[in-house]
Design an enzyme around this catalytic site. Structure first.
Site, PDB file in Angstrom:
ATOM      1  N   PHE A   1      35.206  46.760  36.872  1.00 49.17           N
ATOM      2  CA  PHE A   1      36.506  46.907  37.534  1.00 49.17           C
ATOM      3  C   PHE A   1      36.837  48.396  37.588  1.00 49.17           C
ATOM      4  O   PHE A   1      37.001  49.039  36.566  1.00 49.17           O
ATOM      5  CB  PHE A   1      37.626  46.157  36.801  1.00 49.17           C
ATOM      6  CG  PHE A   1      38.914  46.178  37.577  1.00 49.17           C
ATOM      7  CD1 PHE A   1      39.160  45.238  38.570  1.00 49.17           C
ATOM      8  CD2 PHE A   1      39.863  47.168  37.364  1.00 49.17           C
ATOM      9  CE1 PHE A   1      40.333  45.268  39.327  1.00 49.17           C
ATOM     10  CE2 PHE A   1      41.031  47.214  38.111  1.00 49.17           C
ATOM     11  CZ  PHE A   1      41.267  46.264  39.090  1.00 49.17           C
TER      12      PHE A   1
ATOM     13  N   ASP B   1      33.816  55.637  33.728  1.00 50.04           N
ATOM     14  CA  ASP B   1      35.192  55.192  33.963  1.00 50.04           C
ATOM     15  C   ASP B   1      35.794  54.860  32.604  1.00 50.04           C
ATOM     16  O   ASP B   1      35.524  53.810  32.019  1.00 50.04           O
ATOM     17  CB  ASP B   1      35.179  53.968  34.880  1.00 50.04           C
ATOM     18  CG  ASP B   1      36.588  53.400  35.117  1.00 50.04           C
ATOM     19  OD1 ASP B   1      37.514  53.782  34.380  1.00 50.04           O
ATOM     20  OD2 ASP B   1      36.737  52.572  36.029  1.00 50.04           O
TER      21      ASP B   1
ATOM     22  N   LYS C   1      45.470  55.111  32.300  1.00 51.87           N
ATOM     23  CA  LYS C   1      46.350  54.263  31.484  1.00 51.87           C
ATOM     24  C   LYS C   1      47.205  54.971  30.410  1.00 51.87           C
ATOM     25  O   LYS C   1      48.379  55.191  30.627  1.00 51.87           O
ATOM     26  CB  LYS C   1      45.535  53.140  30.886  1.00 51.87           C
ATOM     27  CG  LYS C   1      45.033  52.160  31.968  1.00 51.87           C
ATOM     28  CD  LYS C   1      44.404  50.963  31.371  1.00 51.87           C
ATOM     29  CE  LYS C   1      43.864  49.975  32.396  1.00 51.87           C
ATOM     30  NZ  LYS C   1      44.879  49.141  33.034  1.00 51.87           N
TER      31      LYS C   1
HETATM   32  N1  PLP Z   1      39.178  51.385  35.855  1.00 48.93           N
HETATM   33  C1  PLP Z   1      39.295  50.573  34.787  1.00 48.93           C
HETATM   34  C2  PLP Z   1      38.190  50.524  33.779  1.00 48.93           C
HETATM   35  C3  PLP Z   1      40.439  49.780  34.625  1.00 48.93           C
HETATM   36  O1  PLP Z   1      40.543  48.982  33.572  1.00 48.93           O
HETATM   37  C4  PLP Z   1      41.459  49.852  35.600  1.00 48.93           C
HETATM   38  C5  PLP Z   1      42.661  49.019  35.504  1.00 48.93           C
HETATM   39  O2  PLP Z   1      42.729  48.050  34.815  1.00 48.93           O
HETATM   40  C6  PLP Z   1      41.287  50.722  36.693  1.00 48.93           C
HETATM   41  C7  PLP Z   1      40.140  51.475  36.775  1.00 48.93           C
HETATM   42  C8  PLP Z   1      42.348  50.833  37.746  1.00 48.93           C
HETATM   43  O3  PLP Z   1      43.477  51.452  37.221  1.00 48.93           O
HETATM   44  P1  PLP Z   1      44.881  51.370  37.986  1.00 48.93           P
HETATM   45  O4  PLP Z   1      45.329  49.949  37.918  1.00 48.93           O
HETATM   46  O5  PLP Z   1      45.761  52.315  37.226  1.00 48.93           O
HETATM   47  O6  PLP Z   1      44.632  51.829  39.386  1.00 48.93           O
END
Ligand code: PLP
Length: 405
Positions: free
Chosen positions: A137, A222, A251
């Site tokens: 994700f 990520d 986050k």
């Molecule tokens: N990358 C990871 C690993 C995530 O867990 C998330 C969100 O849960 C995102 C990217 C996307 O973040 P956002 O919801 O702040 O766009």
């Protein structure tokens, strides 16, 4: 209008996670209260955001002072809190610069764009492919979504951005076959926060490092969910032996305000020309000022060790659950990003997972799901052992009510 039990039915601001949402009114430490006055222990932290808990006087004072002093200025100018935060981030690894944004998806979007820019300028056309992994994700904007090979997120929004390829997570042989020529970047999570909390294995990490270096492919970690202390170290990637060219963060970075960061080294930074990428809000003075507070707090002596220790404490409490309940599967994750797999036999695991989450809420515990059948535990990092025990006792109570499953 919210109902007397604290729920808002079909809220008019988007069909995000549920058709009935609990209306949360306030928080203190690791606890939340809904509008009806019911109290909840928070094992979700606003989806792994509120690392330092709720109701902090230091956050309130800093945000108040910064709003009065300078609320926003855009990136046509610099601001001191963002400059100071950028310096701390750049010094946290082999990085030359940071691009600030406002969300995880933006941090990844920037990383993907910069990887393609690097590839185009360094290797010429035809090396633009991006590789991501099953159950990843990375976000919901088009680039990040195209790197999120999960049908429920992608299918309603096709066609996606061309040039995105996926390969099975932790399958080094498949990686070797796929990652040959034509790639600009590989994007990977050390722990798949939304994808069931699977964790990178050491052989796969070695293959990622070797193959990305061999093909001059930008390796993006990520760390939107795993970064900044959540797993008991500053970056889960470095701790695991991964050698990323870029790290993306979001986050918890500004203690609950929207801020993200994409960290990259000289080899990318040197190729970016002025004005090729930008943002209006990213790196604003207020989130950056809070970012400085978060940075200081997570770097306090013993803070991250304590996150790790509390994660181990949770593992001990899980072990008792595992003995008692046949539908309790694996314990996954690192630090305070943990998952309890649910392996129902009669019912679908995802249905049982929902029953558990709803049941926990009814008993005063807020937990999240990861993937379809994993109960995710991602509390404020400041949570106490006693509070962890309270939450696991509530879960045990819920499980006891399900014993016949
Ligand atoms: N990358 C990871 C690993 C995530 O867990 C998330 C969100 O849960 C995102 C990217 C996307 O973040 P956002 O919801 O702040 O766009």
């Amino acid at each position: 209008m919210s109902t007397s039990n604290g729920f808002e039915k079909n809220p008019p601001y988007g069909k995000h996670f549920a058709s009935e949402l609990l209306v949360i009114d306030k928080g203190e430490g690791s606890w939340l209260w809904d509008e009806a006055g019911a109290k909840y222990l928070d094992f979700g932290a606003g989806i792994a955001v509120n690392a330092l808990g709720y109701g902090r006087e230091d956050f309130a004072a800093t945000a108040h002072d910064q709003v009065k002093k300078l609320v926003h200025i855009s990136n046509v100018f610099a601001n001191r809190p963002a400059l100071e935060l950028a310096e701390l981030l750049v010094k946290s690894g082999p990085f030359a610069a940071v691009h600030f944004g406002n969300s995880g998806t933006e941090a990844n979007e920037t990383a993907l764009k910069f990887a393609r820019l690097y590839s185009l300028r360094k290797k010429g056309e035809g090396h633009h492919k991006i590789l991501s992994f099953s159950n990843a994700f990375h976000g919901r904007s088009y680039g990040a979504l195209s790197a999120t090979p999960v049908p429920k997120y992608q299918d309603p929004f096709r066609p996606l951005v061309p040039g995105f390829v996926s390969s099975p997570y932790n399958d080094a042989a498949a990686l070797e076959k796929t990652l040959t020529s034509g790639f600009a970047a590989v994007i990977v999570e050390v722990v798949q926060g939304e994808g069931g909390l699977a964790q990178l294995e050491s052989g796969f990490i070695a293959a990622l490092n070797t193959l990305c270096a061999a093909h001059d492919v930008i390796l993006i970690a990520d760390e939107v969910q795993t970064g900044l202390g959540r797993t008991g170290t500053l970056y889960a990637s470095f701790a695991a032996g991964l050698k990323p060219d870029m790290i993306t963060l979001a986050k918890p970075i500004a203690g609950g305000l929207p801020l993200s960061a994409t960290l990259f080294g000289d080899k990318v930074n040197d190729l970016i020309k002025l004005g090729e990428h930008g943002t209006t809000f990213g790196g604003g003075p207020v989130p950056s000022a809070l970012g400085l507070l978060v940075w200081k707090a997570i770097h306090a002596p013993g803070f991250m060790e304590e996150v790790k220790a509390k994660g181990e404490y949770l593992a001990g409490l899980y072990a008792d659950m595992k003995k008692e309940f046949p539908f309790v599967g694996e314990f996954r994750g690192l630090g305070l990003l943990r998952g309890i797999e649910i392996v129902a036999r009669k019912e679908k695991p995802e249905d049982l997972c929902k029953t558990i989450i709803d049941g926990a809420r009814g008993k005063g515990l807020l937990v999240l799901r990861s993937g379809s059948n994993v109960i995710r535990i991602a509390p404020p990092l400041t949570i106490t052992r006693e509070e962890l025990k309270t939450g696991m006792d509530i879960l045990t109570d819920v499980f006891r009510g399900l014993k016949s499953v």
